[in-house]
Design a protein around this motif. Structure first.
Motif, PDB file in Angstrom:
ATOM      1  N   PRO A 116      12.179  29.812 -10.283  1.00 21.64           N
ATOM      2  CA  PRO A 116      13.505  29.277  -9.952  1.00 21.64           C
ATOM      3  C   PRO A 116      14.696  30.153 -10.345  1.00 21.64           C
ATOM      4  N   ALA A 117      14.537  31.032 -11.303  1.00 24.32           N
ATOM      5  CA  ALA A 117      15.664  31.860 -11.745  1.00 24.32           C
ATOM      6  C   ALA A 117      15.891  33.073 -10.862  1.00 24.32           C
ATOM      7  N   ILE A 118      15.086  33.264  -9.836  1.00 19.48           N
ATOM      8  CA  ILE A 118      15.155  34.483  -9.041  1.00 19.48           C
ATOM      9  C   ILE A 118      16.532  34.688  -8.398  1.00 19.48           C
ATOM     10  N   TYR A 119      17.127  33.625  -7.882  1.00 12.97           N
ATOM     11  CA  TYR A 119      18.416  33.791  -7.195  1.00 12.97           C
ATOM     12  C   TYR A 119      19.559  34.020  -8.186  1.00 12.97           C
ATOM     13  N   ALA A 120      19.506  33.378  -9.346  1.00 13.45           N
ATOM     14  CA  ALA A 120      20.518  33.628 -10.374  1.00 13.45           C
ATOM     15  C   ALA A 120      20.413  35.066 -10.877  1.00 13.45           C
ATOM     16  N   LEU A 121      19.195  35.562 -11.032  1.00 16.55           N
ATOM     17  CA  LEU A 121      19.010  36.945 -11.470  1.00 16.55           C
ATOM     18  C   LEU A 121      19.484  37.940 -10.408  1.00 16.55           C
ATOM     19  N   ILE A 122      19.221  37.636  -9.147  1.00 15.01           N
ATOM     20  CA  ILE A 122      19.696  38.511  -8.070  1.00 15.01           C
ATOM     21  C   ILE A 122      21.225  38.563  -8.066  1.00 15.01           C
ATOM     22  N   LEU A 123      21.860  37.400  -8.208  1.00 18.52           N
ATOM     23  CA  LEU A 123      23.328  37.371  -8.284  1.00 18.52           C
ATOM     24  C   LEU A 123      23.837  38.192  -9.463  1.00 18.52           C
ATOM     25  N   LEU A 124      23.191  38.041 -10.605  1.00 14.60           N
ATOM     26  CA  LEU A 124      23.589  38.780 -11.800  1.00 14.60           C
ATOM     27  C   LEU A 124      23.496  40.283 -11.564  1.00 14.60           C
ATOM     28  N   PHE A 125      22.362  40.747 -11.067  1.00 12.13           N
ATOM     29  CA  PHE A 125      22.195  42.182 -10.868  1.00 12.13           C
ATOM     30  C   PHE A 125      23.069  42.728  -9.743  1.00 12.13           C
TER      31      PHE A 125
END
Length: 94
Positions: free
Chosen positions: A46-55
């Protein structure tokens, strides 16, 4: 011909202790994103999209300096960490 899935690293924590780590599922989630399976990627990690936004934001901020970028980066990092921890606790209990 070997595919991307043939080169995934096994989770050492899961192999040694039988318990998934907070990062388990990230490689599979990225693979699912590459194959266009966006909902399955979210369900896997589930954290994949938050991590993509962060990077993405960190990358953009490298070239274009944004006002209050530190606050945005910190907020996205905290959001990512919270999602990772909540998902980890959920996996442990269910």
């Amino acid at each position: 011909m070997p595919g991307l899935d043939d080169f995934m690293l096994p989770c050492l924590n899961k192999a040694l202790f039988g318990v998934e780590c907070p990062g388990c599922g990230m490689q599979r989630s990225v693979s699912l994103l590459i194959h266009g399976e966006f909902i399955a990627a979210y369900k896997t990690y589930p954290a994949i999209y938050a991590l993509i936004l962060l990077f993405l934001f960190i990358g953009l901020n490298f070239f274009f300096k944004f006002k209050n970028s530190n606050k945005i980066i910190n907020g996205l990092a905290i959001l990512s960490i919270l999602i990772i921890l909540i998902n980890f606790v959920y996996k442990l209990t269910f």
